[in-house]
Motif scaffolding. Structure first.
Motif, PDB file in Angstrom:
ATOM      1  N   SER A   1      12.980   1.570  -2.073  1.00 37.79           N
ATOM      2  CA  SER A   1      11.750   0.818  -1.823  1.00 37.79           C
ATOM      3  C   SER A   1      11.567  -0.339  -2.795  1.00 37.79           C
ATOM      4  O   SER A   1      10.748  -1.228  -2.551  1.00 37.79           O
ATOM      5  N   SER A   2      12.342  -0.337  -3.883  1.00 36.75           N
ATOM      6  CA  SER A   2      12.270  -1.433  -4.855  1.00 36.75           C
ATOM      7  C   SER A   2      13.171  -2.611  -4.480  1.00 36.75           C
ATOM      8  O   SER A   2      13.122  -3.659  -5.128  1.00 36.75           O
ATOM      9  N   ASP A   3      13.980  -2.448  -3.425  1.00 38.10           N
ATOM     10  CA  ASP A   3      14.860  -3.527  -2.992  1.00 38.10           C
ATOM     11  C   ASP A   3      14.013  -4.726  -2.543  1.00 38.10           C
ATOM     12  O   ASP A   3      12.975  -4.556  -1.893  1.00 38.10           O
ATOM     13  N   PRO A   4      14.420  -5.950  -2.888  1.00 38.03           N
ATOM     14  CA  PRO A   4      13.627  -7.136  -2.520  1.00 38.03           C
ATOM     15  C   PRO A   4      13.316  -7.235  -1.033  1.00 38.03           C
ATOM     16  O   PRO A   4      12.226  -7.682  -0.651  1.00 38.03           O
TER      17      PRO A   4
ATOM     18  N   ALA B   1       9.096  -7.241   2.874  1.00 38.77           N
ATOM     19  CA  ALA B   1       8.598  -6.771   4.170  1.00 38.77           C
ATOM     20  C   ALA B   1       7.234  -6.094   4.017  1.00 38.77           C
ATOM     21  O   ALA B   1       6.325  -6.307   4.830  1.00 38.77           O
ATOM     22  N   LEU B   2       7.069  -5.286   2.968  1.00 38.56           N
ATOM     23  CA  LEU B   2       5.791  -4.620   2.733  1.00 38.56           C
ATOM     24  C   LEU B   2       4.691  -5.639   2.443  1.00 38.56           C
ATOM     25  O   LEU B   2       3.544  -5.482   2.886  1.00 38.56           O
ATOM     26  N   THR B   3       5.040  -6.684   1.696  1.00 34.24           N
ATOM     27  CA  THR B   3       4.064  -7.743   1.410  1.00 34.24           C
ATOM     28  C   THR B   3       3.611  -8.421   2.703  1.00 34.24           C
ATOM     29  O   THR B   3       2.417  -8.681   2.907  1.00 34.24           O
ATOM     30  N   TYR B   4       4.574  -8.699   3.579  1.00 33.29           N
ATOM     31  CA  TYR B   4       4.248  -9.323   4.862  1.00 33.29           C
ATOM     32  C   TYR B   4       3.368  -8.402   5.694  1.00 33.29           C
ATOM     33  O   TYR B   4       2.340  -8.840   6.248  1.00 33.29           O
TER      34      TYR B   4
ATOM     35  N   ALA C   1       1.263  -0.533  16.234  1.00 34.40           N
ATOM     36  CA  ALA C   1       1.616  -1.204  14.985  1.00 34.40           C
ATOM     37  C   ALA C   1       0.999  -0.479  13.801  1.00 34.40           C
ATOM     38  O   ALA C   1       1.643  -0.297  12.756  1.00 34.40           O
ATOM     39  N   LEU C   2      -0.252  -0.024  13.944  1.00 34.54           N
ATOM     40  CA  LEU C   2      -0.925   0.692  12.864  1.00 34.54           C
ATOM     41  C   LEU C   2      -0.181   1.980  12.515  1.00 34.54           C
ATOM     42  O   LEU C   2      -0.010   2.310  11.331  1.00 34.54           O
ATOM     43  N   ALA C   3       0.275   2.715  13.537  1.00 39.53           N
ATOM     44  CA  ALA C   3       0.984   3.976  13.289  1.00 39.53           C
ATOM     45  C   ALA C   3       2.325   3.732  12.602  1.00 39.53           C
ATOM     46  O   ALA C   3       2.695   4.445  11.658  1.00 39.53           O
ATOM     47  N   VAL C   4       3.055   2.721  13.060  1.00 37.85           N
ATOM     48  CA  VAL C   4       4.364   2.443  12.462  1.00 37.85           C
ATOM     49  C   VAL C   4       4.201   1.944  11.030  1.00 37.85           C
ATOM     50  O   VAL C   4       4.939   2.363  10.121  1.00 37.85           O
ATOM     51  N   ILE C   5       3.236   1.057  10.796  1.00 37.49           N
ATOM     52  CA  ILE C   5       3.021   0.527   9.446  1.00 37.49           C
ATOM     53  C   ILE C   5       2.549   1.628   8.502  1.00 37.49           C
ATOM     54  O   ILE C   5       2.955   1.687   7.333  1.00 37.49           O
ATOM     55  N   SER C   6       1.697   2.532   8.980  1.00 36.92           N
ATOM     56  CA  SER C   6       1.270   3.671   8.160  1.00 36.92           C
ATOM     57  C   SER C   6       2.469   4.511   7.744  1.00 36.92           C
ATOM     58  O   SER C   6       2.556   4.980   6.599  1.00 36.92           O
ATOM     59  N   ASN C   7       3.387   4.694   8.676  1.00 34.34           N
ATOM     60  CA  ASN C   7       4.597   5.458   8.379  1.00 34.34           C
ATOM     61  C   ASN C   7       5.440   4.747   7.323  1.00 34.34           C
ATOM     62  O   ASN C   7       5.954   5.369   6.378  1.00 34.34           O
ATOM     63  N   VAL C   8       5.568   3.410   7.452  1.00 37.26           N
ATOM     64  CA  VAL C   8       6.344   2.635   6.483  1.00 37.26           C
ATOM     65  C   VAL C   8       5.722   2.740   5.097  1.00 37.26           C
ATOM     66  O   VAL C   8       6.413   2.994   4.101  1.00 37.26           O
ATOM     67  N   PHE C   9       4.396   2.528   5.013  1.00 36.63           N
ATOM     68  CA  PHE C   9       3.735   2.537   3.707  1.00 36.63           C
ATOM     69  C   PHE C   9       3.843   3.893   3.032  1.00 36.63           C
ATOM     70  O   PHE C   9       3.973   3.978   1.808  1.00 36.63           O
ATOM     71  N   CYS C  10       3.782   4.964   3.829  1.00 40.65           N
ATOM     72  CA  CYS C  10       3.911   6.302   3.248  1.00 40.65           C
ATOM     73  C   CYS C  10       5.319   6.533   2.720  1.00 40.65           C
ATOM     74  O   CYS C  10       5.503   7.024   1.607  1.00 40.65           O
TER      75      CYS C  10
ATOM     76  N   HIS D   1       3.539   3.151  -0.821  1.00 37.87           N
ATOM     77  CA  HIS D   1       2.629   2.016  -0.997  1.00 37.87           C
ATOM     78  C   HIS D   1       1.213   2.504  -1.311  1.00 37.87           C
ATOM     79  O   HIS D   1       0.781   3.550  -0.825  1.00 37.87           O
ATOM     80  N   SER D   2       0.488   1.723  -2.109  1.00 35.25           N
ATOM     81  CA  SER D   2      -0.854   2.124  -2.552  1.00 35.25           C
ATOM     82  C   SER D   2      -1.856   2.204  -1.405  1.00 35.25           C
ATOM     83  O   SER D   2      -2.878   2.881  -1.526  1.00 35.25           O
ATOM     84  N   ARG D   3      -1.595   1.525  -0.292  1.00 34.74           N
ATOM     85  CA  ARG D   3      -2.538   1.521   0.823  1.00 34.74           C
ATOM     86  C   ARG D   3      -2.227   2.599   1.865  1.00 34.74           C
ATOM     87  O   ARG D   3      -2.850   2.624   2.931  1.00 34.74           O
ATOM     88  N   ALA D   4      -1.282   3.475   1.580  1.00 33.92           N
ATOM     89  CA  ALA D   4      -0.875   4.480   2.561  1.00 33.92           C
ATOM     90  C   ALA D   4      -2.053   5.355   2.984  1.00 33.92           C
ATOM     91  O   ALA D   4      -2.285   5.575   4.183  1.00 33.92           O
ATOM     92  N   ASP D   5      -2.832   5.858   2.022  1.00 31.05           N
ATOM     93  CA  ASP D   5      -3.962   6.722   2.355  1.00 31.05           C
ATOM     94  C   ASP D   5      -5.017   5.971   3.165  1.00 31.05           C
ATOM     95  O   ASP D   5      -5.607   6.509   4.111  1.00 31.05           O
ATOM     96  N   GLU D   6      -5.265   4.705   2.788  1.00 27.75           N
ATOM     97  CA  GLU D   6      -6.255   3.896   3.505  1.00 27.75           C
ATOM     98  C   GLU D   6      -5.873   3.718   4.968  1.00 27.75           C
ATOM     99  O   GLU D   6      -6.709   3.855   5.870  1.00 27.75           O
TER     100      GLU D   6
END
Length: 434
Positions: free
Chosen positions: A78-81, A86-89, A104-113, A117-122
């Motif tokens: 996850s530290s790879d540039p 991608a997470l920033t975008y 999109a919300l479900a897939v992005i939630s999965n990515v952040f978890c 990512h700090s916004r995963a719970d949100e």
């Protein structure tokens, strides 16, 4: 881009179970990284020929999230540039605060978890607020417009979800499982199991792939061991009964039973310990309503040469895709392009195609024509895709044997991956050779 990510993700999941050439995997990962845009998104490169396989991940945000998941599951840290960008975008562009696009919300939630990512719970809380709850089940519609009429509700039967709804709920299950939320995960599992067909799959290739992954990961989380020792007895109101035993030796096997007559009730009695899945399926026939042809085809043959024994025709064939899809899986209809299409042209009796003309068409013709095959009096033209806008091409045929009173011949276009989607017309000579 999507297909490469799909293969990378599959190889990443299969690594450790089967031999995977890591050189090939590394090349594919590097290719995706090079294609990443400066804003961190992953753009569409070319397109997928079989669009049903792609599922619902065609949007820019959804595609970026999908590629990011593929990279993470292939072992990219996850530290790879590429992951960080991608997470920033996704965080700045795609994390809306409504339920307009639950997929999109479900897939992005999965990515952040997965990325921590700090916004995963949100995002999981937001995803939970967009859920639809019925009895002990929970699921998500692809979008808030994804409503459908269901006859099954009249008789208390579960309604079949659209493919995108199944895929959305499966990604939601992966996200809640990632957070270790077994309670909400179980409600989603109940819904997904209601949607499985008797063969164990769902409605399409992609929703089956994602749903089976989600169910498998949930099973690994919730079932502490494989100790199963259970006796099951099925009985119906027609005095039919059947018993079976499930233990560690056959707990991974599918056991099926065909009930000779359709009962009004089916009772299952289970005694013992463990976890098993019991599923029933009923098959019946209904008359299919007439369906509009998926392709509109027009063909015309005009005299090209008619001197002595020499006679040739120029054929012009035009295609237009006429199939509608449920826009955003809801009630709005929107035309779309086909998958790869094939136009099958039968030539007049006594005529053959002109080889040089076919080569010119394949080489210099529209870029959508990918290949041309010929066999006796038939010419098959492979077209990359057919859109709502009319697409035409021309070819020539010459006479080799004199046949009097030429008859019409069929010209048929169909979806290469789904031949039931088709359309056709008859080709007639406007004037006949002497």
């Amino acid at each position: 881009m999507w297909l490469t990510a799909f293969v990378v993700r599959t190889f990443g999941q299969a690594h450790g179970i089967i031999d995977v050439d890591q050189t090939v995997q590394a090349k594919a990962i590097n290719w995706m990284k090079k294609k990443q845009s400066q804003d961190g998104s992953f753009p569409t490169v070319c397109h997928v020929l079989d669009k049903e396989m792609q599922g619902c991940s065609g949007g820019e945000c959804s595609l970026t999230a999908y590629v990011t998941i593929a990279l993470l599951e292939a072992g990219v840290p996850s530290s790879d540039p590429s992951i960080v960008n991608a997470l920033t975008y996704l965080n700045s562009t795609c994390s809306s605060n409504d339920c307009e696009n639950n997929y999109a919300l479900a897939v992005i939630s999965n990515v952040f978890c997965k990325a921590g990512h700090s916004r995963a719970d949100e995002l999981l809380n937001q995803l939970l607020s967009c859920a639809t709850t019925e009895d002990d089940t929970m699921y998500w519609k692809y979008s808030k417009e994804s409503n459908q009429f269901c006859y099954g509700r009249r008789w208390g039967m579960p309604c079949a979800s659209r493919s995108c709804d199944v895929e959305t709920s499966a990604y939601a299950l992966l996200a809640f499982k990632c957070q270790g939320d077994v309670g909400n995960s179980l409600k989603i599992v109940h819904r997904l199991l209601e949607q499985r067909n008797p063969s164990g799959g769902f409605r399409s290739t992609q929703d089956t792939v994602v749903a089976l992954q989600a169910l498998s990961e949930y099973a690994a989380l919730s079932v502490a061991n494989n100790d199963v020792s259970m006796s099951i007895r099925f009985s119906t109101d027609s005095e039919f009964s059947w018993s079976l035993a499930v233990d560690s030796s056959n707990s991974q096997d599918v056991q099926t039973l065909n009930i000779p007559t359709l009962p009004s009730t089916l009772t299952a009695s289970l005694v013992g310990v463990g976890c098993v899945l019991v599923q029933t399926g009923v098959k019946y026939n209904i008359p299919e309503p007439p369906e509009e042809a998926a392709f509109e085809v027009a063909a015309m043959a005009t005299m090209n040469e008619n001197k002595g024994k020499s006679c040739s025709y120029k054929i012009r064939v035009c295609n237009r895709y006429n199939k509608y899809m449920w826009y955003l899986a809801g009630l709005l209809k929107k035309p779309r392009s086909s998958n790869m299409a094939l136009t099958d042209i039968t030539l007049f009796s006594g005529f053959v195609p002109i080889d040089s003309d076919l080569k010119d068409l394949e080489k210099k013709g529209t870029r959508k024509i990918k290949r041309i095959d010929k066999q006796d009096r038939r010419v098959r033209v492979y077209i990359d895709e057919v859109r709502r806008k009319v697409c035409c091409f021309e070819l020539q045929m010459k006479r080799t044997v004199f046949v009097e009173d030429l008859q019409g011949v069929p010209v048929i276009s169909y979806n290469y991956y789904d031949p039931d989607q088709s359309g056709g017309t008859m080709l007639y000579p406007r004037e006949e050779c002497k």
